[in-house]
Scaffold this motif. Structure first.
Motif, PDB file in Angstrom:
ATOM      1  N   GLU A  44       0.853  -1.193   0.000  1.00 37.68           N
ATOM      2  CA  GLU A  44       0.000   0.000   0.000  1.00 37.68           C
ATOM      3  C   GLU A  44       0.884   1.236   0.000  1.00 37.68           C
ATOM      4  N   HIS A  45       0.570   2.200  -0.870  1.00 36.19           N
ATOM      5  CA  HIS A  45       1.318   3.457  -0.908  1.00 36.19           C
ATOM      6  C   HIS A  45       0.362   4.549  -1.367  1.00 36.19           C
ATOM      7  N   ASN A  46       0.056   5.467  -0.455  1.00 37.94           N
ATOM      8  CA  ASN A  46      -0.878   6.546  -0.774  1.00 37.94           C
ATOM      9  C   ASN A  46      -0.596   7.743   0.129  1.00 37.94           C
ATOM     10  N   GLU A  47      -1.528   8.690   0.157  1.00 38.83           N
ATOM     11  CA  GLU A  47      -1.316   9.911   0.936  1.00 38.83           C
ATOM     12  C   GLU A  47      -1.257   9.656   2.435  1.00 38.83           C
ATOM     13  N   LYS A  48      -1.673   8.478   2.881  1.00 33.39           N
ATOM     14  CA  LYS A  48      -1.627   8.139   4.311  1.00 33.39           C
ATOM     15  C   LYS A  48      -0.300   7.501   4.706  1.00 33.39           C
ATOM     16  N   GLY A  49       0.510   7.121   3.725  1.00 29.19           N
ATOM     17  CA  GLY A  49       1.796   6.503   4.011  1.00 29.19           C
ATOM     18  C   GLY A  49       1.988   5.224   3.226  1.00 29.19           C
ATOM     19  N   THR A  50       2.903   4.388   3.711  1.00 30.53           N
ATOM     20  CA  THR A  50       3.301   3.178   2.986  1.00 30.53           C
ATOM     21  C   THR A  50       3.311   1.982   3.927  1.00 30.53           C
ATOM     22  N   VAL A  51       2.828   0.858   3.420  1.00 28.60           N
ATOM     23  CA  VAL A  51       2.860  -0.413   4.148  1.00 28.60           C
ATOM     24  C   VAL A  51       3.549  -1.437   3.259  1.00 28.60           C
ATOM     25  N   GLY A  52       4.385  -2.279   3.877  1.00 31.28           N
ATOM     26  CA  GLY A  52       5.040  -3.339   3.114  1.00 31.28           C
ATOM     27  C   GLY A  52       5.497  -4.452   4.029  1.00 31.28           C
ATOM     28  N   PHE A  53       6.063  -5.486   3.432  1.00 34.89           N
ATOM     29  CA  PHE A  53       6.519  -6.658   4.180  1.00 34.89           C
ATOM     30  C   PHE A  53       7.906  -7.081   3.704  1.00 34.89           C
ATOM     31  N   VAL A  54       8.812  -7.269   4.664  1.00 37.66           N
ATOM     32  CA  VAL A  54      10.149  -7.764   4.347  1.00 37.66           C
ATOM     33  C   VAL A  54      10.004  -9.213   3.875  1.00 37.66           C
ATOM     34  N   LEU A  55      10.509  -9.504   2.698  1.00 37.27           N
ATOM     35  CA  LEU A  55      10.303 -10.820   2.086  1.00 37.27           C
ATOM     36  C   LEU A  55      11.369 -11.841   2.445  1.00 37.27           C
ATOM     37  N   ASN A  56      12.547 -11.374   2.868  1.00 37.91           N
ATOM     38  CA  ASN A  56      13.681 -12.296   2.952  1.00 37.91           C
ATOM     39  C   ASN A  56      14.277 -12.434   4.349  1.00 37.91           C
ATOM     40  N   LYS A  57      13.439 -12.298   5.388  1.00 40.82           N
ATOM     41  CA  LYS A  57      13.912 -12.506   6.763  1.00 40.82           C
ATOM     42  C   LYS A  57      12.994 -13.513   7.450  1.00 40.82           C
ATOM     43  N   SER A  58      13.429 -14.748   7.544  1.00 39.31           N
ATOM     44  CA  SER A  58      12.599 -15.774   8.177  1.00 39.31           C
ATOM     45  C   SER A  58      12.961 -15.918   9.650  1.00 39.31           C
ATOM     46  N   THR A  59      12.026 -16.453  10.410  1.00 43.16           N
ATOM     47  CA  THR A  59      12.255 -16.713  11.834  1.00 43.16           C
ATOM     48  C   THR A  59      12.474 -18.212  12.007  1.00 43.16           C
ATOM     49  N   GLU A  60      12.652 -18.617  13.243  1.00 43.81           N
ATOM     50  CA  GLU A  60      12.761 -20.049  13.527  1.00 43.81           C
ATOM     51  C   GLU A  60      11.420 -20.613  13.967  1.00 43.81           C
ATOM     52  N   LEU A  61      10.359 -19.819  13.811  1.00 39.96           N
ATOM     53  CA  LEU A  61       9.022 -20.250  14.189  1.00 39.96           C
ATOM     54  C   LEU A  61       8.239 -20.684  12.958  1.00 39.96           C
ATOM     55  N   TYR A  62       7.207 -21.467  13.212  1.00 36.82           N
ATOM     56  CA  TYR A  62       6.288 -21.886  12.158  1.00 36.82           C
ATOM     57  C   TYR A  62       4.890 -21.381  12.509  1.00 36.82           C
ATOM     58  N   PRO A  63       4.134 -20.967  11.498  1.00 34.39           N
ATOM     59  CA  PRO A  63       2.807 -20.405  11.784  1.00 34.39           C
ATOM     60  C   PRO A  63       1.915 -21.314  12.616  1.00 34.39           C
ATOM     61  N   ASP A  64       1.989 -22.636  12.406  1.00 30.84           N
ATOM     62  CA  ASP A  64       1.115 -23.522  13.176  1.00 30.84           C
ATOM     63  C   ASP A  64       1.522 -23.608  14.650  1.00 30.84           C
ATOM     64  N   LEU A  77       7.583 -18.752   9.519  1.00 33.38           N
ATOM     65  CA  LEU A  77       7.004 -17.435   9.780  1.00 33.38           C
ATOM     66  C   LEU A  77       8.077 -16.407   9.442  1.00 33.38           C
ATOM     67  N   PHE A  78       7.720 -15.414   8.633  1.00 31.18           N
ATOM     68  CA  PHE A  78       8.674 -14.390   8.218  1.00 31.18           C
ATOM     69  C   PHE A  78       8.496 -13.124   9.040  1.00 31.18           C
ATOM     70  N   VAL A 131       0.975 -19.542   0.316  1.00 33.38           N
ATOM     71  CA  VAL A 131       0.739 -18.599   1.419  1.00 33.38           C
ATOM     72  C   VAL A 131       2.050 -18.333   2.148  1.00 33.38           C
ATOM     73  N   LYS A 132       2.275 -17.065   2.499  1.00 34.02           N
ATOM     74  CA  LYS A 132       3.463 -16.668   3.257  1.00 34.02           C
ATOM     75  C   LYS A 132       2.985 -15.803   4.428  1.00 34.02           C
ATOM     76  N   PHE A 133       3.302 -16.215   5.665  1.00 35.82           N
ATOM     77  CA  PHE A 133       2.874 -15.500   6.865  1.00 35.82           C
ATOM     78  C   PHE A 133       3.982 -14.584   7.388  1.00 35.82           C
ATOM     79  N   PHE A 134       3.578 -13.445   7.950  1.00 31.41           N
ATOM     80  CA  PHE A 134       4.515 -12.448   8.463  1.00 31.41           C
ATOM     81  C   PHE A 134       4.110 -11.990   9.859  1.00 31.41           C
ATOM     82  N   ALA A 135       5.119 -11.846  10.727  1.00 28.64           N
ATOM     83  CA  ALA A 135       4.924 -11.207  12.024  1.00 28.64           C
ATOM     84  C   ALA A 135       5.334  -9.743  11.872  1.00 28.64           C
ATOM     85  N   GLY A 136       4.398  -8.834  12.121  1.00 29.59           N
ATOM     86  CA  GLY A 136       4.689  -7.414  11.977  1.00 29.59           C
ATOM     87  C   GLY A 136       4.698  -6.974  10.528  1.00 29.59           C
ATOM     88  N   TYR A 137       4.926  -5.677  10.344  1.00 29.20           N
ATOM     89  CA  TYR A 137       4.992  -5.126   8.992  1.00 29.20           C
ATOM     90  C   TYR A 137       5.915  -3.924   8.981  1.00 29.20           C
TER      91      TYR A 137
END
Length: 197
Positions: A44-64, A77-78, A131-137
């Motif tokens: 998302e990128h508009n007059e309110k600001g920008t939202v995005g997700f880091v694609l290449n930083k994985s954690t040692e956790l799994y979504p389940d 979980l990324f 599907v790719k899950f993310f913690a935070g943004y």
């Protein structure tokens, strides 16, 4: 002595403008656990600001391990970014079959009905391939990202959907840089810490 008409520390071609579906690729000396050598998909990128997700930083956790009633999910979980790290978001290639999903690229969608997605995963209709899950943004206030781009902290580019959704992210920053041409390819040889030269 002849002056060269380029600088290897600055892009030789004009940056694309940031917009949903494009990626931010960190310059080689940008530091920090979230953004050092990162690739961020702008959703998302508009007059309110920008939202995005880091694609290449994985954690040692799994979504389940962190999502209640998610029976089995093979993908990691990324780390999406430093904002609201206790929240979960997701990208997927399931299209508008997920109610409320927002199209970001021709095949990648952002969010949608979480319970519906969870049912799809539990019933074997979706997996870590789609599907790719993310913690935070990652988030920027209005004008903030443009300032960082002007300071050459980021290169705005595009990335194919396969690289956006891949779980094999270890060398994706280098791959993305090399895809942009020779000047950027040299950036992959710079040390992570500029003091080490």
């Amino acid at each position: 002595m002849k002056n060269l008409d380029f600088n290897i520390f600055q892009p030789t071609k004009a940056n694309l403008q940031p917009s949903a579906g494009r990626v931010l690729i960190a310059e080689p000396f940008l530091q920090g656990p979230y953004f050092g050598r990162s690739i961020v998909l702008i959703t998302e990128h508009n007059e309110k600001g920008t939202v995005g997700f880091v694609l290449n930083k994985s954690t040692e956790l799994y979504p389940d391990e962190v999502i209640e009633d998610l029976l089995s999910f093979e993908g990691e979980l990324f780390v999406g970014g430093p904002v609201s790290s206790n929240t979960l978001s997701f990208l997927h290639t399931l299209g508008s079959v997920v109610p409320g999903a927002v199209q970001v690229t021709p095949h990648v969608y952002w969010g949608g009905d979480f319970e519906f997605l969870k049912r799809m995963i539990n019933e074997g209709e979706a997996s870590s391939r789609s599907v790719k899950f993310f913690a935070g943004y990652s988030g920027w206030a209005p004008g903030q990202l443009e300032g960082e781009i002007a300071e050459n902290s980021w290169v705005v580019s595009t990335l194919d959907d396969e690289l956006i959704m891949t779980r094999d992210v270890e060398n994706n920053w280098e791959k993305a840089m090399k895809l942009m041409g020779d000047i950027y390819k040299t950036w992959t040889n710079f040390p992570r810490n500029p003091a080490f030269n």
